[in-house]
Design a protein around this motif. Sequence first.
Motif, PDB file in Angstrom:
ATOM      1  N   GLY A  68       0.816  -1.210   0.000  1.00  0.00           N
ATOM      2  CA  GLY A  68       0.000   0.000   0.000  1.00  0.00           C
ATOM      3  C   GLY A  68       0.849   1.257   0.000  1.00  0.00           C
ATOM      4  N   MET A  69       0.334   2.295  -0.631  1.00  0.00           N
ATOM      5  CA  MET A  69       1.132   3.524  -0.723  1.00  0.00           C
ATOM      6  C   MET A  69       1.144   4.246   0.633  1.00  0.00           C
ATOM      7  N   PRO A  70       2.241   4.954   0.928  1.00  0.00           N
ATOM      8  CA  PRO A  70       2.366   5.595   2.242  1.00  0.00           C
ATOM      9  C   PRO A  70       1.184   6.505   2.564  1.00  0.00           C
ATOM     10  N   GLU A  71       0.644   7.207   1.553  1.00  0.00           N
ATOM     11  CA  GLU A  71      -0.481   8.125   1.811  1.00  0.00           C
ATOM     12  C   GLU A  71      -1.696   7.366   2.340  1.00  0.00           C
ATOM     13  N   LEU A  72      -1.932   6.162   1.813  1.00  0.00           N
ATOM     14  CA  LEU A  72      -3.086   5.385   2.288  1.00  0.00           C
ATOM     15  C   LEU A  72      -2.819   4.846   3.696  1.00  0.00           C
ATOM     16  N   LYS A  73      -1.598   4.366   3.906  1.00  0.00           N
ATOM     17  CA  LYS A  73      -1.284   3.872   5.261  1.00  0.00           C
ATOM     18  C   LYS A  73      -1.470   4.992   6.285  1.00  0.00           C
ATOM     19  N   GLU A  74      -1.029   6.196   5.922  1.00  0.00           N
ATOM     20  CA  GLU A  74      -1.184   7.332   6.851  1.00  0.00           C
ATOM     21  C   GLU A  74      -2.663   7.638   7.085  1.00  0.00           C
ATOM     22  N   VAL A  94      -1.215  -2.778   6.463  1.00  0.00           N
ATOM     23  CA  VAL A  94      -1.128  -3.284   5.085  1.00  0.00           C
ATOM     24  C   VAL A  94      -2.428  -2.935   4.377  1.00  0.00           C
ATOM     25  N   ALA A  95      -2.325  -2.291   3.225  1.00  0.00           N
ATOM     26  CA  ALA A  95      -3.511  -2.084   2.381  1.00  0.00           C
ATOM     27  C   ALA A  95      -3.613  -3.300   1.466  1.00  0.00           C
ATOM     28  N   THR A  96      -4.801  -3.859   1.370  1.00  0.00           N
ATOM     29  CA  THR A  96      -4.973  -5.129   0.654  1.00  0.00           C
ATOM     30  C   THR A  96      -6.001  -4.990  -0.477  1.00  0.00           C
ATOM     31  N   CYS A  97      -6.093  -6.049  -1.276  1.00  0.00           N
ATOM     32  CA  CYS A  97      -7.036  -6.047  -2.406  1.00  0.00           C
ATOM     33  C   CYS A  97      -8.424  -6.442  -1.891  1.00  0.00           C
ATOM     34  N   GLY A  98      -8.994  -5.637  -1.027  1.00  0.00           N
ATOM     35  CA  GLY A  98     -10.311  -5.911  -0.436  1.00  0.00           C
ATOM     36  C   GLY A  98     -10.162  -6.531   0.948  1.00  0.00           C
ATOM     37  N   GLY A  99     -11.246  -6.424   1.716  1.00  0.00           N
ATOM     38  CA  GLY A  99     -11.235  -6.970   3.076  1.00  0.00           C
ATOM     39  C   GLY A  99     -11.041  -8.475   3.086  1.00  0.00           C
ATOM     40  N   LYS A 100     -11.653  -9.165   2.115  1.00  0.00           N
ATOM     41  CA  LYS A 100     -11.555 -10.624   2.074  1.00  0.00           C
ATOM     42  C   LYS A 100     -10.101 -11.058   1.906  1.00  0.00           C
ATOM     43  N   HIS A 101      -9.382 -10.327   1.069  1.00  0.00           N
ATOM     44  CA  HIS A 101      -7.990 -10.720   0.828  1.00  0.00           C
ATOM     45  C   HIS A 101      -7.098 -10.425   2.025  1.00  0.00           C
ATOM     46  N   ASN A 269       0.703  -4.559  -5.325  1.00  0.00           N
ATOM     47  CA  ASN A 269      -0.133  -3.575  -4.618  1.00  0.00           C
ATOM     48  C   ASN A 269      -1.596  -3.638  -5.049  1.00  0.00           C
ATOM     49  N   PRO A 270      -2.505  -3.197  -4.145  1.00  0.00           N
ATOM     50  CA  PRO A 270      -3.890  -3.018  -4.588  1.00  0.00           C
ATOM     51  C   PRO A 270      -3.942  -1.919  -5.655  1.00  0.00           C
ATOM     52  N   CYS A 271      -4.974  -1.954  -6.475  1.00  0.00           N
ATOM     53  CA  CYS A 271      -5.143  -1.022  -7.601  1.00  0.00           C
ATOM     54  C   CYS A 271      -4.791   0.417  -7.189  1.00  0.00           C
ATOM     55  N   THR A 272      -3.897   1.037  -7.920  1.00  0.00           N
ATOM     56  CA  THR A 272      -3.374   2.357  -7.521  1.00  0.00           C
ATOM     57  C   THR A 272      -4.451   3.450  -7.470  1.00  0.00           C
ATOM     58  N   VAL A 279      -8.030   6.937   0.127  1.00  0.00           N
ATOM     59  CA  VAL A 279      -7.515   8.054   0.941  1.00  0.00           C
ATOM     60  C   VAL A 279      -8.594   9.134   1.044  1.00  0.00           C
ATOM     61  N   ALA A 280      -9.221   9.451  -0.091  1.00  0.00           N
ATOM     62  CA  ALA A 280     -10.282  10.475  -0.078  1.00  0.00           C
ATOM     63  C   ALA A 280     -11.450  10.019   0.796  1.00  0.00           C
ATOM     64  N   ALA A 281     -11.745   8.730   0.750  1.00  0.00           N
ATOM     65  CA  ALA A 281     -12.854   8.210   1.564  1.00  0.00           C
ATOM     66  C   ALA A 281     -12.547   8.389   3.050  1.00  0.00           C
ATOM     67  N   LEU A 282     -11.353   7.997   3.454  1.00  0.00           N
ATOM     68  CA  LEU A 282     -11.010   8.022   4.882  1.00  0.00           C
ATOM     69  C   LEU A 282     -10.801   9.439   5.397  1.00  0.00           C
ATOM     70  N   ASP A 283     -10.194  10.286   4.549  1.00  0.00           N
ATOM     71  CA  ASP A 283      -9.856  11.648   5.009  1.00  0.00           C
ATOM     72  C   ASP A 283     -10.955  12.671   4.749  1.00  0.00           C
TER      73      ASP A 283
END
Length: 391
Positions: A68-74, A94-101, A269-272, A279-283
Amino acid sequence: MELAARLKPIKPSATLAISAKAKEMKAQGIDVVSLSAGEPDFPTPEHICEAAIKAIRDGHHGYTAADGMPELKEAVIRKYRRDSGLDYTPAQVVATCGGKHAIYSLAQATLGPGDEVIIPAPYWVSYPPIVMLAGATPVIVQTDRGSGFKMSPDQLREALSDRTKAIIINSPSNPTGGIYTKEELAALAEAAFERDVLIWTDDIYEKLVFEGQQFHTVAALKPEYKDRVVILNGVAKTYAMTGWRIGFLTGPENVARAVAKIQSQSTSNPCTPAQFAAVAALDGTQEPVEEMRRAFDRRRLLIMELLGKLNVTVDPPLGAFYVFPDFSAYLGGRIKDSAGLCAYLLDQAKVASVPGVAFGSEGYVRFSYATSDENIEEAVARLEKSLANLG
Ligand code: GLU
Protein backbone atom coordinates in the motif's frame (compact mmCIF):
# COMPACT_ATOMS: atom_id res chain seq x y z
CA MET A 1 -5.61 -33.46 -14.38
CA GLU A 2 -6.11 -33.74 -10.64
CA LEU A 3 -6.70 -30.39 -8.98
CA ALA A 4 -5.07 -29.51 -5.66
CA ALA A 5 -6.33 -31.77 -2.87
CA ARG A 6 -6.83 -28.82 -0.51
CA LEU A 7 -9.57 -27.51 -2.84
CA LYS A 8 -11.70 -30.63 -2.53
CA PRO A 9 -13.72 -29.55 0.54
CA ILE A 10 -14.01 -25.93 -0.67
CA LYS A 11 -17.16 -24.65 -2.35
CA PRO A 12 -17.44 -21.31 -4.15
CA SER A 13 -18.63 -18.45 -1.92
CA ALA A 14 -22.40 -18.91 -1.47
CA THR A 15 -23.03 -15.16 -1.25
CA LEU A 16 -21.21 -14.50 -4.51
CA ALA A 17 -22.64 -17.59 -6.25
CA ILE A 18 -26.24 -16.66 -5.42
CA SER A 19 -25.75 -13.00 -6.32
CA ALA A 20 -24.25 -14.08 -9.65
CA LYS A 21 -27.18 -16.42 -10.29
CA ALA A 22 -29.66 -13.60 -9.57
CA LYS A 23 -27.79 -11.31 -11.97
CA GLU A 24 -27.75 -14.02 -14.62
CA MET A 25 -31.51 -14.53 -14.27
CA LYS A 26 -32.07 -10.78 -14.54
CA ALA A 27 -29.94 -10.67 -17.69
CA GLN A 28 -32.23 -13.37 -19.15
CA GLY A 29 -35.16 -11.03 -18.55
CA ILE A 30 -36.43 -12.81 -15.40
CA ASP A 31 -37.80 -10.37 -12.85
CA VAL A 32 -35.68 -11.33 -9.84
CA VAL A 33 -35.55 -9.30 -6.64
CA SER A 34 -32.19 -9.90 -5.02
CA LEU A 35 -31.79 -9.68 -1.28
CA SER A 36 -28.69 -11.83 -1.54
CA ALA A 37 -25.67 -9.61 -2.06
CA GLY A 38 -24.24 -7.82 0.90
CA GLU A 39 -23.34 -4.65 -0.89
CA PRO A 40 -24.57 -1.08 -0.60
CA ASP A 41 -26.81 -0.15 -3.53
CA PHE A 42 -25.62 3.48 -3.42
CA PRO A 43 -23.04 4.86 -5.83
CA THR A 44 -19.62 5.64 -4.36
CA PRO A 45 -19.73 9.28 -3.13
CA GLU A 46 -18.70 11.80 -5.76
CA HIS A 47 -15.59 13.20 -4.04
CA ILE A 48 -14.18 9.69 -3.76
CA CYS A 49 -14.74 8.98 -7.46
CA GLU A 50 -13.14 12.35 -8.29
CA ALA A 51 -10.00 11.42 -6.33
CA ALA A 52 -9.59 8.27 -8.44
CA ILE A 53 -10.21 10.16 -11.68
CA LYS A 54 -7.66 12.81 -10.65
CA ALA A 55 -5.13 10.08 -9.80
CA ILE A 56 -5.54 8.62 -13.28
CA ARG A 57 -5.29 12.07 -14.91
CA ASP A 58 -2.21 12.89 -12.81
CA GLY A 59 -0.49 9.81 -14.16
CA HIS A 60 -0.65 7.48 -11.16
CA HIS A 61 -0.72 4.41 -13.36
CA GLY A 62 2.13 2.39 -11.95
CA TYR A 63 2.84 0.15 -9.00
CA THR A 64 2.89 1.46 -5.47
CA ALA A 65 4.59 -0.25 -2.53
CA ALA A 66 3.22 -3.81 -2.48
CA ASP A 67 1.62 -3.29 0.93
CA GLY A 68 0.00 0.00 0.00
CA MET A 69 1.13 3.52 -0.72
CA PRO A 70 2.37 5.59 2.24
CA GLU A 71 -0.48 8.13 1.81
CA LEU A 72 -3.09 5.38 2.29
CA LYS A 73 -1.28 3.87 5.26
CA GLU A 74 -1.18 7.33 6.85
CA ALA A 75 -4.91 7.78 6.20
CA VAL A 76 -5.58 4.41 7.87
CA ILE A 77 -3.41 5.45 10.84
CA ARG A 78 -5.36 8.72 11.15
CA LYS A 79 -8.65 6.79 10.98
CA TYR A 80 -7.75 4.55 13.90
CA ARG A 81 -6.37 7.44 15.95
CA ARG A 82 -9.59 9.40 15.36
CA ASP A 83 -12.14 6.58 15.72
CA SER A 84 -10.58 4.20 18.25
CA GLY A 85 -7.68 6.03 19.92
CA LEU A 86 -5.27 3.47 18.47
CA ASP A 87 -1.80 4.47 17.37
CA TYR A 88 -0.29 2.38 14.61
CA THR A 89 2.99 2.80 12.76
CA PRO A 90 3.14 2.38 8.96
CA ALA A 91 4.89 -0.98 9.46
CA GLN A 92 1.78 -2.21 11.27
CA VAL A 93 -0.52 -1.41 8.34
CA VAL A 94 -1.13 -3.28 5.08
CA ALA A 95 -3.51 -2.08 2.38
CA THR A 96 -4.97 -5.13 0.65
CA CYS A 97 -7.04 -6.05 -2.41
CA GLY A 98 -10.31 -5.91 -0.44
CA GLY A 99 -11.23 -6.97 3.08
CA LYS A 100 -11.55 -10.62 2.07
CA HIS A 101 -7.99 -10.72 0.83
CA ALA A 102 -6.74 -9.20 4.07
CA ILE A 103 -8.28 -12.20 5.88
CA TYR A 104 -6.94 -14.65 3.32
CA SER A 105 -3.39 -13.31 3.55
CA LEU A 106 -3.57 -13.19 7.33
CA ALA A 107 -4.51 -16.88 7.34
CA GLN A 108 -1.68 -17.71 4.95
CA ALA A 109 0.73 -15.72 7.10
CA THR A 110 -0.16 -17.18 10.47
CA LEU A 111 -1.71 -20.66 10.05
CA GLY A 112 -0.60 -24.13 9.04
CA PRO A 113 -1.56 -27.78 9.43
CA GLY A 114 -2.55 -28.67 12.99
CA ASP A 115 -3.57 -25.12 13.86
CA GLU A 116 -7.12 -24.32 14.91
CA VAL A 117 -9.15 -21.15 14.50
CA ILE A 118 -12.26 -20.60 16.61
CA ILE A 119 -15.18 -19.27 14.59
CA PRO A 120 -18.55 -18.52 16.20
CA ALA A 121 -21.51 -19.56 14.02
CA PRO A 122 -23.42 -18.05 12.32
CA TYR A 123 -20.27 -16.87 10.55
CA TRP A 124 -19.53 -15.09 7.32
CA VAL A 125 -19.38 -17.73 4.59
CA SER A 126 -15.71 -17.29 3.75
CA TYR A 127 -14.08 -17.66 7.18
CA PRO A 128 -13.96 -21.48 7.30
CA PRO A 129 -12.74 -21.93 3.70
CA ILE A 130 -10.05 -19.29 4.22
CA VAL A 131 -8.81 -21.13 7.31
CA MET A 132 -8.93 -24.49 5.49
CA LEU A 133 -7.05 -23.12 2.48
CA ALA A 134 -4.22 -22.31 4.89
CA GLY A 135 -4.20 -25.97 5.96
CA ALA A 136 -5.68 -25.21 9.39
CA THR A 137 -8.90 -26.40 11.04
CA PRO A 138 -11.94 -24.23 11.78
CA VAL A 139 -13.43 -24.93 15.21
CA ILE A 140 -17.04 -23.83 15.07
CA VAL A 141 -18.80 -22.55 18.19
CA GLN A 142 -22.55 -22.65 17.62
CA THR A 143 -24.52 -19.71 18.99
CA ASP A 144 -28.28 -19.18 18.91
CA ARG A 145 -30.95 -16.53 18.93
CA GLY A 146 -31.27 -16.72 22.70
CA SER A 147 -27.81 -15.23 23.18
CA GLY A 148 -28.24 -12.75 20.32
CA PHE A 149 -26.00 -15.12 18.31
CA LYS A 150 -23.07 -14.19 20.52
CA MET A 151 -20.36 -16.51 21.80
CA SER A 152 -19.97 -16.54 25.58
CA PRO A 153 -16.59 -16.58 27.35
CA ASP A 154 -17.44 -20.08 28.64
CA GLN A 155 -18.10 -21.33 25.13
CA LEU A 156 -14.83 -19.80 24.03
CA ARG A 157 -12.88 -21.38 26.91
CA GLU A 158 -14.35 -24.74 26.01
CA ALA A 159 -13.27 -24.42 22.40
CA LEU A 160 -9.75 -23.18 23.13
CA SER A 161 -6.99 -25.78 22.92
CA ASP A 162 -3.21 -25.93 22.70
CA ARG A 163 -3.70 -25.82 18.96
CA THR A 164 -5.76 -22.62 18.86
CA LYS A 165 -3.96 -19.95 16.89
CA ALA A 166 -6.76 -17.43 16.42
CA ILE A 167 -10.31 -16.46 17.25
CA ILE A 168 -12.49 -14.60 14.78
CA ILE A 169 -14.81 -11.88 16.01
CA ASN A 170 -17.14 -10.06 13.64
CA SER A 171 -19.19 -7.30 15.22
CA PRO A 172 -21.50 -6.01 13.79
CA SER A 173 -22.04 -9.47 12.43
CA ASN A 174 -22.69 -10.72 8.95
CA PRO A 175 -25.22 -12.43 8.83
CA THR A 176 -27.02 -11.67 12.12
CA GLY A 177 -26.44 -7.94 12.60
CA GLY A 178 -25.55 -8.67 16.24
CA ILE A 179 -23.13 -6.41 18.10
CA TYR A 180 -20.96 -7.35 21.07
CA THR A 181 -20.98 -4.79 23.86
CA LYS A 182 -17.71 -3.46 25.23
CA GLU A 183 -18.12 -5.66 28.32
CA GLU A 184 -18.81 -8.77 26.25
CA LEU A 185 -15.74 -8.12 24.12
CA ALA A 186 -13.62 -7.55 27.21
CA ALA A 187 -14.76 -10.86 28.70
CA LEU A 188 -14.01 -12.71 25.45
CA ALA A 189 -10.57 -11.11 25.20
CA GLU A 190 -9.79 -12.06 28.77
CA ALA A 191 -10.76 -15.68 28.09
CA ALA A 192 -8.82 -15.75 24.81
CA PHE A 193 -5.65 -14.23 26.20
CA GLU A 194 -5.31 -16.84 28.89
CA ARG A 195 -3.53 -18.49 25.96
CA ASP A 196 -1.07 -17.38 23.30
CA VAL A 197 -3.55 -16.62 20.52
CA LEU A 198 -4.39 -13.78 18.18
CA ILE A 199 -7.85 -12.29 17.91
CA TRP A 200 -8.84 -11.44 14.38
CA THR A 201 -11.55 -8.82 14.48
CA ASP A 202 -13.44 -8.22 11.26
CA ASP A 203 -14.67 -4.66 11.74
CA ILE A 204 -15.94 -4.13 8.19
CA TYR A 205 -19.44 -3.06 9.38
CA GLU A 206 -18.21 -0.74 12.14
CA LYS A 207 -19.99 2.34 10.78
CA LEU A 208 -23.31 0.58 10.29
CA VAL A 209 -24.82 0.58 13.76
CA PHE A 210 -28.38 1.44 14.80
CA GLU A 211 -30.53 2.23 17.82
CA GLY A 212 -27.74 4.25 19.44
CA GLN A 213 -25.45 1.22 19.62
CA GLN A 214 -21.75 1.87 20.10
CA PHE A 215 -19.18 0.05 18.04
CA HIS A 216 -16.09 -1.12 19.92
CA THR A 217 -13.05 -2.83 18.52
CA VAL A 218 -11.45 -5.33 20.86
CA ALA A 219 -8.02 -3.98 19.87
CA ALA A 220 -8.71 -0.72 21.73
CA LEU A 221 -9.94 -2.18 25.02
CA LYS A 222 -6.50 -2.37 26.66
CA PRO A 223 -3.20 -0.89 25.46
CA GLU A 224 -1.55 -4.32 25.33
CA TYR A 225 -4.28 -5.74 23.07
CA LYS A 226 -2.94 -3.80 20.10
CA ASP A 227 -0.17 -6.40 19.90
CA ARG A 228 -2.54 -9.36 20.19
CA VAL A 229 -5.37 -8.28 17.89
CA VAL A 230 -5.43 -7.94 14.12
CA ILE A 231 -8.10 -5.59 12.79
CA LEU A 232 -9.52 -6.46 9.38
CA ASN A 233 -11.33 -3.67 7.65
CA GLY A 234 -11.85 -1.87 4.36
CA VAL A 235 -13.75 0.83 2.53
CA ALA A 236 -16.35 -1.40 0.82
CA LYS A 237 -19.29 -1.29 3.20
CA THR A 238 -18.73 2.13 4.78
CA TYR A 239 -18.26 4.08 1.56
CA ALA A 240 -20.21 1.96 -0.96
CA MET A 241 -16.95 0.86 -2.58
CA THR A 242 -17.34 -2.91 -2.90
CA GLY A 243 -15.96 -3.06 -6.44
CA TRP A 244 -12.90 -0.91 -5.72
CA ARG A 245 -11.29 -3.72 -3.72
CA ILE A 246 -9.45 -1.84 -1.00
CA GLY A 247 -9.12 -3.42 2.42
CA PHE A 248 -6.70 -2.80 5.24
CA LEU A 249 -5.21 -4.81 8.04
CA THR A 250 -3.58 -3.43 11.17
CA GLY A 251 -1.91 -5.37 13.94
CA PRO A 252 1.37 -6.58 15.39
CA GLU A 253 4.28 -5.56 13.19
CA ASN A 254 5.58 -9.10 12.61
CA VAL A 255 2.12 -10.19 11.42
CA ALA A 256 1.66 -7.14 9.18
CA ARG A 257 5.13 -7.67 7.67
CA ALA A 258 4.33 -11.33 7.01
CA VAL A 259 1.11 -10.33 5.24
CA ALA A 260 3.08 -7.73 3.26
CA LYS A 261 5.52 -10.45 2.19
CA ILE A 262 2.67 -12.63 0.94
CA GLN A 263 1.21 -9.71 -0.93
CA SER A 264 4.57 -8.92 -2.54
CA GLN A 265 4.67 -12.49 -3.84
CA SER A 266 1.04 -12.73 -4.90
CA THR A 267 -1.02 -9.68 -5.83
CA SER A 268 1.56 -6.83 -5.60
CA ASN A 269 -0.13 -3.57 -4.62
CA PRO A 270 -3.89 -3.02 -4.59
CA CYS A 271 -5.14 -1.02 -7.60
CA THR A 272 -3.37 2.36 -7.52
CA PRO A 273 -6.26 4.74 -8.42
CA ALA A 274 -8.46 2.83 -5.96
CA GLN A 275 -5.91 3.53 -3.23
CA PHE A 276 -6.21 7.26 -3.99
CA ALA A 277 -9.98 6.89 -3.76
CA ALA A 278 -9.63 5.17 -0.38
CA VAL A 279 -7.52 8.05 0.94
CA ALA A 280 -10.28 10.48 -0.08
CA ALA A 281 -12.85 8.21 1.56
CA LEU A 282 -11.01 8.02 4.88
CA ASP A 283 -9.86 11.65 5.01
CA GLY A 284 -12.84 13.37 3.39
CA THR A 285 -16.29 14.31 4.64
CA GLN A 286 -18.06 11.49 6.48
CA GLU A 287 -21.48 13.03 5.74
CA PRO A 288 -22.37 10.48 2.99
CA VAL A 289 -21.60 7.66 5.45
CA GLU A 290 -24.20 8.98 7.85
CA GLU A 291 -26.72 9.49 5.03
CA MET A 292 -26.31 5.89 3.91
CA ARG A 293 -26.49 4.63 7.49
CA ARG A 294 -29.80 6.46 7.95
CA ALA A 295 -31.17 4.92 4.75
CA PHE A 296 -30.12 1.43 5.89
CA ASP A 297 -31.72 2.07 9.26
CA ARG A 298 -35.03 3.01 7.60
CA ARG A 299 -34.92 -0.12 5.46
CA ARG A 300 -34.05 -2.23 8.49
CA LEU A 301 -37.24 -1.07 10.19
CA LEU A 302 -39.22 -1.61 7.01
CA ILE A 303 -38.07 -5.18 6.47
CA MET A 304 -38.56 -6.00 10.16
CA GLU A 305 -42.13 -4.77 9.97
CA LEU A 306 -42.86 -6.66 6.74
CA LEU A 307 -41.31 -9.90 8.00
CA GLY A 308 -44.00 -9.83 10.68
CA LYS A 309 -46.35 -11.13 7.97
CA LEU A 310 -44.39 -14.37 7.72
CA ASN A 311 -44.22 -17.23 10.18
CA VAL A 312 -40.64 -16.49 11.15
CA THR A 313 -38.90 -15.39 14.31
CA VAL A 314 -36.32 -12.66 14.15
CA ASP A 315 -34.96 -10.00 16.47
CA PRO A 316 -34.11 -6.54 15.12
CA PRO A 317 -30.53 -6.50 13.89
CA LEU A 318 -28.48 -3.73 15.52
CA GLY A 319 -25.82 -3.40 12.85
CA ALA A 320 -24.68 -4.24 9.29
CA PHE A 321 -27.44 -4.59 6.67
CA TYR A 322 -28.75 -8.12 7.07
CA VAL A 323 -31.66 -9.85 8.79
CA PHE A 324 -31.38 -13.52 9.69
CA PRO A 325 -34.85 -14.90 10.45
CA ASP A 326 -35.53 -18.41 11.68
CA PHE A 327 -37.57 -20.17 8.98
CA SER A 328 -37.80 -23.55 10.69
CA ALA A 329 -41.61 -23.32 10.82
CA TYR A 330 -41.56 -23.80 7.03
CA LEU A 331 -39.08 -26.70 7.06
CA GLY A 332 -39.45 -30.41 7.58
CA GLY A 333 -42.37 -30.95 5.21
CA ARG A 334 -42.07 -30.54 1.46
CA ILE A 335 -38.91 -28.53 1.99
CA LYS A 336 -36.26 -30.01 4.19
CA ASP A 337 -33.64 -27.35 4.75
CA SER A 338 -32.56 -23.75 4.20
CA ALA A 339 -30.81 -24.53 0.90
CA GLY A 340 -34.00 -26.15 -0.41
CA LEU A 341 -36.04 -23.22 0.84
CA CYS A 342 -33.84 -20.59 -0.83
CA ALA A 343 -33.87 -22.59 -4.08
CA TYR A 344 -37.69 -22.74 -3.85
CA LEU A 345 -37.94 -19.01 -3.14
CA LEU A 346 -35.71 -18.18 -6.08
CA ASP A 347 -37.63 -20.49 -8.36
CA GLN A 348 -41.17 -19.64 -7.22
CA ALA A 349 -40.99 -16.11 -5.83
CA LYS A 350 -37.99 -14.97 -7.87
CA VAL A 351 -36.46 -13.68 -4.65
CA ALA A 352 -32.76 -14.33 -4.09
CA SER A 353 -31.58 -14.98 -0.53
CA VAL A 354 -28.76 -16.92 1.13
CA PRO A 355 -29.48 -20.12 3.11
CA GLY A 356 -28.47 -20.24 6.75
CA VAL A 357 -26.48 -23.40 6.16
CA ALA A 358 -23.89 -21.36 4.26
CA PHE A 359 -23.33 -19.42 7.49
CA GLY A 360 -23.20 -22.59 9.58
CA SER A 361 -26.74 -22.19 10.95
CA GLU A 362 -29.40 -24.44 9.43
CA GLY A 363 -33.01 -23.27 9.56
CA TYR A 364 -32.25 -19.61 8.92
CA VAL A 365 -32.19 -17.45 5.80
CA ARG A 366 -30.18 -14.27 5.29
CA PHE A 367 -31.71 -11.28 3.55
CA SER A 368 -29.68 -8.20 2.74
CA TYR A 369 -31.72 -5.01 3.01
CA ALA A 370 -29.09 -2.96 1.17
CA THR A 371 -31.63 -2.39 -1.54
CA SER A 372 -34.50 0.00 -2.27
CA ASP A 373 -37.70 0.19 -0.21
CA GLU A 374 -39.63 -0.92 -3.31
CA ASN A 375 -37.48 -4.03 -3.68
CA ILE A 376 -37.91 -4.88 -0.02
CA GLU A 377 -41.69 -4.46 -0.24
CA GLU A 378 -41.93 -6.46 -3.44
CA ALA A 379 -39.65 -9.22 -2.15
CA VAL A 380 -41.57 -9.77 1.09
CA ALA A 381 -44.93 -9.68 -0.74
CA ARG A 382 -43.64 -12.42 -3.04
CA LEU A 383 -42.26 -14.42 -0.14
CA GLU A 384 -45.60 -14.27 1.62
CA LYS A 385 -47.37 -15.63 -1.45
CA SER A 386 -44.90 -18.42 -2.16
CA LEU A 387 -44.64 -19.48 1.46
CA ALA A 388 -48.44 -19.67 1.71
CA ASN A 389 -48.27 -22.42 -0.94
CA LEU A 390 -46.04 -24.40 1.35
CA GLY A 391 -48.42 -24.49 4.28
N1 GLU B 1 -19.68 -9.76 2.30
C1 GLU B 1 -20.76 -9.68 1.40
C2 GLU B 1 -21.81 -10.73 1.67
O1 GLU B 1 -21.74 -11.44 2.63
C3 GLU B 1 -20.27 -9.67 -0.01
C4 GLU B 1 -20.10 -10.97 -0.69
C5 GLU B 1 -19.00 -11.78 -0.11
O2 GLU B 1 -17.85 -11.50 -0.41
O3 GLU B 1 -19.34 -12.66 0.66
O4 GLU B 1 -22.75 -10.81 0.93
